[in-house]
Design an enzyme around this catalytic site. Structure first.
Site, PDB file in Angstrom:
ATOM      1  N   ASP A 198       0.898  -1.232   0.020  1.00 18.57           N
ATOM      2  CA  ASP A 198       0.261  -0.111   0.110  1.00 18.57           C
ATOM      3  C   ASP A 198       0.995   1.438  -0.003  1.00 18.57           C
ATOM      4  OD1 ASP A 198      -3.137   0.478   0.929  1.00 18.57           O
ATOM      5  OD2 ASP A 198      -1.975   2.228   0.922  1.00 18.57           O
ATOM      6  N   ASN A 258     -12.969  -3.383   2.461  1.00 19.77           N
ATOM      7  CA  ASN A 258     -13.696  -2.190   2.726  1.00 19.77           C
ATOM      8  C   ASN A 258     -14.824  -2.320   1.459  1.00 19.77           C
ATOM      9  OD1 ASN A 258     -12.497  -1.559   5.045  1.00 19.77           O
ATOM     10  ND2 ASN A 258     -11.081  -0.043   3.765  1.00 19.77           N
ATOM     11  N   GLY A 313     -15.933   2.594   3.823  1.00 20.26           N
ATOM     12  CA  GLY A 313     -14.500   3.448   3.649  1.00 20.26           C
ATOM     13  C   GLY A 313     -14.133   2.858   2.377  1.00 20.26           C
ATOM     14  N   HIS A 322     -10.255  -5.412  -3.183  1.00 22.81           N
ATOM     15  CA  HIS A 322      -8.812  -5.550  -2.794  1.00 22.81           C
ATOM     16  C   HIS A 322      -8.938  -6.132  -1.392  1.00 22.81           C
ATOM     17  CE1 HIS A 322     -10.196  -1.396  -2.399  1.00 22.81           C
ATOM     18  NE2 HIS A 322      -9.578  -1.361  -1.286  1.00 22.81           N
ATOM     19  N   HIS A 356      -6.848  -5.642   2.199  1.00 22.27           N
ATOM     20  CA  HIS A 356      -5.688  -5.341   2.939  1.00 22.27           C
ATOM     21  C   HIS A 356      -5.184  -6.125   4.090  1.00 22.27           C
ATOM     22  CE1 HIS A 356      -6.808  -0.945   2.150  1.00 22.27           C
ATOM     23  NE2 HIS A 356      -7.998  -1.335   2.205  1.00 22.27           N
TER      24      HIS A 356
HETATM   25  P1  5GP Z   1      -9.699   1.447   0.354  1.00 24.52           P
HETATM   26  O1  5GP Z   1      -9.532   2.936   1.055  1.00 24.52           O
HETATM   27  O2  5GP Z   1     -10.439   1.150  -0.977  1.00 24.52           O
HETATM   28  O3  5GP Z   1     -10.188   0.284   1.280  1.00 24.52           O
HETATM   29  O4  5GP Z   1      -8.273   1.237  -0.013  1.00 24.52           O
HETATM   30  C1  5GP Z   1      -7.341   1.663  -1.305  1.00 24.52           C
HETATM   31  C2  5GP Z   1      -5.925   1.710  -0.862  1.00 24.52           C
HETATM   32  O5  5GP Z   1      -5.351   1.764  -1.981  1.00 24.52           O
HETATM   33  C3  5GP Z   1      -5.781   2.541   0.020  1.00 24.52           C
HETATM   34  O6  5GP Z   1      -4.855   2.018   1.390  1.00 24.52           O
HETATM   35  C4  5GP Z   1      -4.522   3.492  -0.432  1.00 24.52           C
HETATM   36  O7  5GP Z   1      -3.519   4.076   0.347  1.00 24.52           O
HETATM   37  C5  5GP Z   1      -4.047   2.540  -1.504  1.00 24.52           C
HETATM   38  N1  5GP Z   1      -3.579   2.933  -2.776  1.00 24.52           N
HETATM   39  C6  5GP Z   1      -4.379   4.051  -3.456  1.00 24.52           C
HETATM   40  N2  5GP Z   1      -3.811   4.419  -4.702  1.00 24.52           N
HETATM   41  C7  5GP Z   1      -2.498   3.732  -4.732  1.00 24.52           C
HETATM   42  C8  5GP Z   1      -1.464   3.521  -5.639  1.00 24.52           C
HETATM   43  O8  5GP Z   1      -1.465   4.225  -6.646  1.00 24.52           O
HETATM   44  N3  5GP Z   1      -0.568   2.606  -5.333  1.00 24.52           N
HETATM   45  C9  5GP Z   1      -0.575   1.702  -3.994  1.00 24.52           C
HETATM   46  N4  5GP Z   1       0.315   1.225  -4.095  1.00 24.52           N
HETATM   47  N5  5GP Z   1      -1.733   1.874  -3.385  1.00 24.52           N
HETATM   48  C10 5GP Z   1      -2.544   2.871  -3.436  1.00 24.52           C
END
Ligand code: 5GP
Ligand code: ZN
Length: 113
Positions: A29, A86, A92, A99, A101
């Site tokens: 991340d 999420n 969130g 995806h 985490h």
């Molecule tokens: P969500 O908030 O949808 O559960 O998680 C999305 C995750 O993607 C976040 O933790 C954010 O830091 C990560 N993220 C967003 N854009 C990028 C990116 O371009 N590269 C990487 N490696 N992580 C990303």
């Protein structure tokens, strides 16, 4: 389709890859919330778990087993770790590509924020 994670899958956006096969990609991340914070995604664009179909059953199973394998390879199995997906606005979710985490390397709190 303007999806960040599809662009990462295609290599259009660079990522720090932890694992890759023909169906699954895992990468670190960009904004880690724990000493180990890896995102595990299907290469297939599925918006979230809420949009997964019966035809995705095997893929979903493979993803879960792969998360456990990656956690083991990162030496997290014994200490424990957390897996989070999420979904939607109140869940969130900020990236609309399924995806998981994988978070580890510190004591997790409950309830989550
Ligand atoms: P969500 O908030 O949808 O559960 O998680 C999305 C995750 O993607 C976040 O933790 C954010 O830091 C990560 N993220 C967003 N854009 C990028 C990116 O371009 N590269 C990487 N490696 N992580 C990303
Ligand atoms: Zn996508």
């Amino acid at each position: 389709m303007d999806c960040i994670f599809c662009k990462i899958v295609k290599g259009e956006i660079p990522s720090d890859k932890v694992y890759e096969d023909d169906q699954i990609l895992a990468f670190r991340d960009l904004s880690p919330q724990a000493p180990e914070h890896v995102l595990i995604i299907p290469k297939k664009h599925i918006e979230s778990l809420a949009k997964a179909e019966k035809e995705d059953l095997e893929l979903l199973g493979r993803l879960q087993l792969k998360i456990a394998k990656i956690a083991k390879d990162l030496d997290l199995e014994e200490k424990g770790y957390r897996v989070v997906s999420n979904i939607g606005k109140e869940g969130g979710q900020t990236v609309s590509h399924l995806h998981y985490h994988l978070l580890g390397g510190r004591m997790m709190q409950w309830p989550p924020g």
